[in-house]
Write a protein that holds these residues in place. Structure first.
Motif, short mmCIF file in Angstrom:
data_model
loop_
_atom_site.label_atom_id
_atom_site.label_comp_id
_atom_site.label_asym_id
_atom_site.label_seq_id
_atom_site.Cartn_x
_atom_site.Cartn_y
_atom_site.Cartn_z
N MET A 138 -1.51 16.87 -7.08
CA MET A 138 -2.50 15.96 -6.60
C MET A 138 -4.04 16.19 -6.73
O MET A 138 -4.84 15.35 -6.78
N GLU B 179 -3.84 5.42 -12.60
CA GLU B 179 -4.82 4.85 -11.88
C GLU B 179 -4.71 5.15 -10.41
O GLU B 179 -5.85 4.94 -9.49
N THR B 180 -3.83 6.02 -9.89
CA THR B 180 -4.01 6.48 -8.66
C THR B 180 -5.22 7.60 -8.29
O THR B 180 -5.17 8.53 -8.88
N ARG C 283 0.80 -1.26 0.06
CA ARG C 283 0.05 -0.08 0.08
C ARG C 283 0.65 1.16 0.00
O ARG C 283 0.22 2.41 0.13
N HIS C 284 2.17 1.29 -0.37
CA HIS C 284 2.93 2.51 -0.44
C HIS C 284 4.08 2.25 -1.33
O HIS C 284 4.29 1.13 -2.06
N ASN C 285 4.28 3.28 -1.84
CA ASN C 285 5.58 3.39 -2.90
C ASN C 285 6.68 4.57 -2.50
O ASN C 285 6.06 5.68 -2.44
N HIS D 43 1.30 6.97 -12.99
CA HIS D 43 0.40 6.14 -12.47
C HIS D 43 -0.88 6.71 -12.60
O HIS D 43 -1.61 7.08 -11.55
N TYR E 64 5.30 11.09 -10.80
CA TYR E 64 4.73 9.87 -10.39
C TYR E 64 3.33 9.62 -10.80
O TYR E 64 2.89 8.47 -11.26
N LEU E 65 2.67 10.86 -10.61
CA LEU E 65 1.24 10.68 -10.90
C LEU E 65 1.01 10.64 -12.52
O LEU E 65 0.01 9.84 -12.88
N ILE F 287 -6.35 9.73 -4.49
CA ILE F 287 -5.78 9.60 -3.30
C ILE F 287 -6.56 10.04 -2.28
O ILE F 287 -7.52 11.03 -2.25
N ARG G 271 -6.56 14.07 -8.49
CA ARG G 271 -6.51 12.59 -7.76
C ARG G 271 -7.46 12.68 -6.53
O ARG G 271 -7.59 11.49 -6.13
#
Length: 124
Positions: free
Chosen positions: A71, A48-49, A27-29, A46, A42-43, A51, A74
């Motif tokens: 963010m 699919e992210t 559950r983390h990266n 990804h 990063y976003l 938040i 998201r």
């Protein structure tokens, strides 16, 4: 951050997973670098992210604002944004970034009853 902070944080998260009934579900990266650049990168990588919870402990205006802007698309209604230095006279940058970013948005702000220097925003 110290040179080995990523290793320390990785070990801490591994321990947390070992004590968690759902520890098999990653559950983390961890992403190392300047948040002004790495959050958006990063976003982008990804799509699919989403938040639901974000913890901000950057204290400074630029990385806090860059992360919030990156963010923004998201976040969900009900997403919780936790701030380590909100309304802290020693670190005004975080508060300035949050106030600017929240303009025109619907939200509520609460202060932790356990750690009075921590505040969180719930987006509506």
């Amino acid at each position: 951050m110290s040179e080995n902070y990523k290793d320390y944080l990785g070990a801490l998260l591994a321990y947390h997973r070992s004590e968690n009934a759902m520890g098999h579900a990653l559950r983390h990266n961890l992403v190392q670098g300047d948040a002004c650049e790495t959050v958006a990168e990063y976003l982008d990588q990804h799509p699919e992210t989403v938040i639901a919870l974000a913890y901000f402990d950057m204290a400074l205006y630029e990385p806090t604002k860059a992360a919030l802007v990156a963010m923004e698309e998201r976040f969900l209604s009900g997403s919780v944004l936790v701030f380590d230095e909100l309304n802290d006279e020693h670190y005004p940058g975080e508060t300035m970034a949050v106030r600017e970013w929240l303009k025109g948005k619907s939200y509520i702000v609460k202060r932790s009853r356990f750690l009075p220097d921590r505040s969180f925003v719930i987006l509506k």
